[in-house]
Design an enzyme around this catalytic site. Sequence first.
Site, PDB file in Angstrom:
ATOM      1  N   LYS A   1      -2.771 -46.801  10.061  1.00  0.00           N
ATOM      2  CA  LYS A   1      -2.226 -45.480  10.345  1.00  0.00           C
ATOM      3  C   LYS A   1      -1.832 -44.769   9.041  1.00  0.00           C
ATOM      4  CE  LYS A   1      -2.932 -47.130  14.470  1.00  0.00           C
ATOM      5  NZ  LYS A   1      -1.897 -47.739  15.284  1.00  0.00           N
TER       6      LYS A   1
ATOM      7  N   ASP B   1       8.923 -52.336  13.926  1.00  0.00           N
ATOM      8  CA  ASP B   1       7.593 -51.771  13.711  1.00  0.00           C
ATOM      9  C   ASP B   1       7.801 -50.400  13.064  1.00  0.00           C
ATOM     10  OD1 ASP B   1       5.121 -50.468  13.896  1.00  0.00           O
ATOM     11  OD2 ASP B   1       4.573 -51.485  15.765  1.00  0.00           O
TER      12      ASP B   1
ATOM     13  N   TYR C   1       3.961 -49.311  21.354  1.00  0.00           N
ATOM     14  CA  TYR C   1       2.509 -49.308  21.278  1.00  0.00           C
ATOM     15  C   TYR C   1       1.949 -50.188  22.406  1.00  0.00           C
ATOM     16  CZ  TYR C   1      -2.138 -50.234  19.476  1.00  0.00           C
ATOM     17  OH  TYR C   1      -3.483 -50.364  19.347  1.00  0.00           O
TER      18      TYR C   1
ATOM     19  N   ARG D   1      -9.167 -66.963   1.775  1.00  0.00           N
ATOM     20  CA  ARG D   1      -8.272 -66.887   2.936  1.00  0.00           C
ATOM     21  C   ARG D   1      -6.841 -67.115   2.479  1.00  0.00           C
ATOM     22  NH1 ARG D   1      -7.338 -71.247   5.429  1.00  0.00           N
ATOM     23  NH2 ARG D   1      -9.507 -71.934   5.618  1.00  0.00           N
TER      24      ARG D   1
HETATM   25  C1  LIG Z   1      -1.768 -48.942  16.055  1.00  0.00           C
HETATM   26  C2  LIG Z   1      -0.440 -49.562  16.183  1.00  0.00           C
HETATM   27  C3  LIG Z   1      -0.286 -50.959  16.193  1.00  0.00           C
HETATM   28  C4  LIG Z   1      -1.470 -51.919  16.175  1.00  0.00           C
HETATM   29  O1  LIG Z   1      -2.157 -51.869  14.978  1.00  0.00           O
HETATM   30  P1  LIG Z   1      -3.760 -52.128  14.844  1.00  0.00           P
HETATM   31  O2  LIG Z   1      -4.001 -51.923  13.392  1.00  0.00           O
HETATM   32  O3  LIG Z   1      -4.442 -51.128  15.724  1.00  0.00           O
HETATM   33  O4  LIG Z   1      -4.002 -53.522  15.297  1.00  0.00           O
HETATM   34  C5  LIG Z   1       0.997 -51.470  16.258  1.00  0.00           C
HETATM   35  N1  LIG Z   1       2.080 -50.661  16.326  1.00  0.00           N
HETATM   36  C6  LIG Z   1       1.968 -49.317  16.334  1.00  0.00           C
HETATM   37  C7  LIG Z   1       3.197 -48.484  16.409  1.00  0.00           C
HETATM   38  C8  LIG Z   1       0.710 -48.722  16.264  1.00  0.00           C
HETATM   39  O5  LIG Z   1       0.612 -47.376  16.304  1.00  0.00           O
END
Ligand SMILES: *Cc1c(COP(=O)(O)O)cnc(C)c1O
Length: 384
Positions: A204, A179, A107, A54
């Site tokens: 992603k 982000d 998101y 961890r």
């Molecule tokens: C998918 C996404 C998230 C969240 O990520 P997870 O891996 O699904 O928890 C946050 N910000 C954006 C822009 C996303 O497309």
Amino acid sequence: MSDQDSFHNFETRAIHAGNTADPLTGAVVPPIYQVSTYKQDGVGGLRGGYEYSRSANPTRTALEENLAALEGGRRGLAFASGLAAEDCLLRTLLAPGDHVVIPNDAYGGTFRLFAKVVSRWGVEWSVADTSDPAAVRAAVTPKTKVIWVETPSNPLLGITDIAAVAAVARGAGAKLVVDNTFASPYLQQPIALGADIVVHSLTKYMGGHSDVVGGALIAADETVGEELAYHQNAMGAVAGPFDAWLVLRGIKTLPVRMDRHSENAARVAEMLTEHPKVTRVLYPGLPEHPGHETAAKQMKAFGGMVSFQVAGGEEAAVEVCNRAKLFTLGESLGGVESLIEHPGRMTHASVVGSALEVPADLVRLSVGIESGDDLLTDLKRALG
Ligand SMILES: *Cc1c(COP(=O)(O)O)cnc(C)c1O
């Protein structure tokens, strides 16, 4: 420090940063250290600082070093999901009574985290159109600790001028969080533009193959990085070794994938602008997009996400999603395979009734790296 440190171009760092040959065998790819604990050479005699997975695991360390190198930050941290990373970030930076400015397009899960979870702990937030730096400044209060930006935004592909909002954040004594999931560090470098912390859903474009869920934080500053690392261990939502390995493998081809995603998305956006059944196309690469100039200034290319509105309203939009074949109907984005979805009923169902509600006639595409010709054929057929 590895012997690759003298090479600074992004494509080289994507492949080599953090990927030092295994000291035991010389394996050129970091092994999956599928292990929870480590033998100590006498009490406290740790080999390479590893004690318990961890706290740190060598496969995760390789990914974390790679992430820091790609975003130009001092510290990278890998989590079990993008939302786990966001949760760690917010609980590190905020205390009851603090205030956060969040974007009016983001998101859905990020919005839900603020609206349903963090708000219960006494953190206040207000929504601003972050594409307008003056609107961000107007939303700042004496208690503002964080300004949160997503650019390009999900699902409306809005563009925020990172350098301009960084100046607002500095003036307010707040941290700027970006982000960078939609752009990836190959297309956009928020820390170089003044961001304090970069957030990723590694699920992603970074992973890139729709086979892993993960998240990351990259801190520009060593002290903030240390605080985040402390909380990562204290809260425990770390990336497992196999997940870290999959992301590390995906990142090696990030530059070539992003080039192809951007190329295919530009063709798709252009075709859609001319299609009689499409009323509006949202893609920052189009000259008529309100954020086009800013995107051209701060991004290397415009990415693989395209949204559009369909004549005939919600039912027509849902029909297009149902008729597509090569574009797979599904949530998520950023994989090599193209995806199509209806944000109102799928990814953004959690923002219905809020300031972040999306148009009902909206369709979102994650344009993959298949043949552009085949993608155009499939979309034209789906549009009828
Ligand atoms: C998918 C996404 C998230 C969240 O990520 P997870 O891996 O699904 O928890 C946050 N910000 C954006 C822009 C996303 O497309």
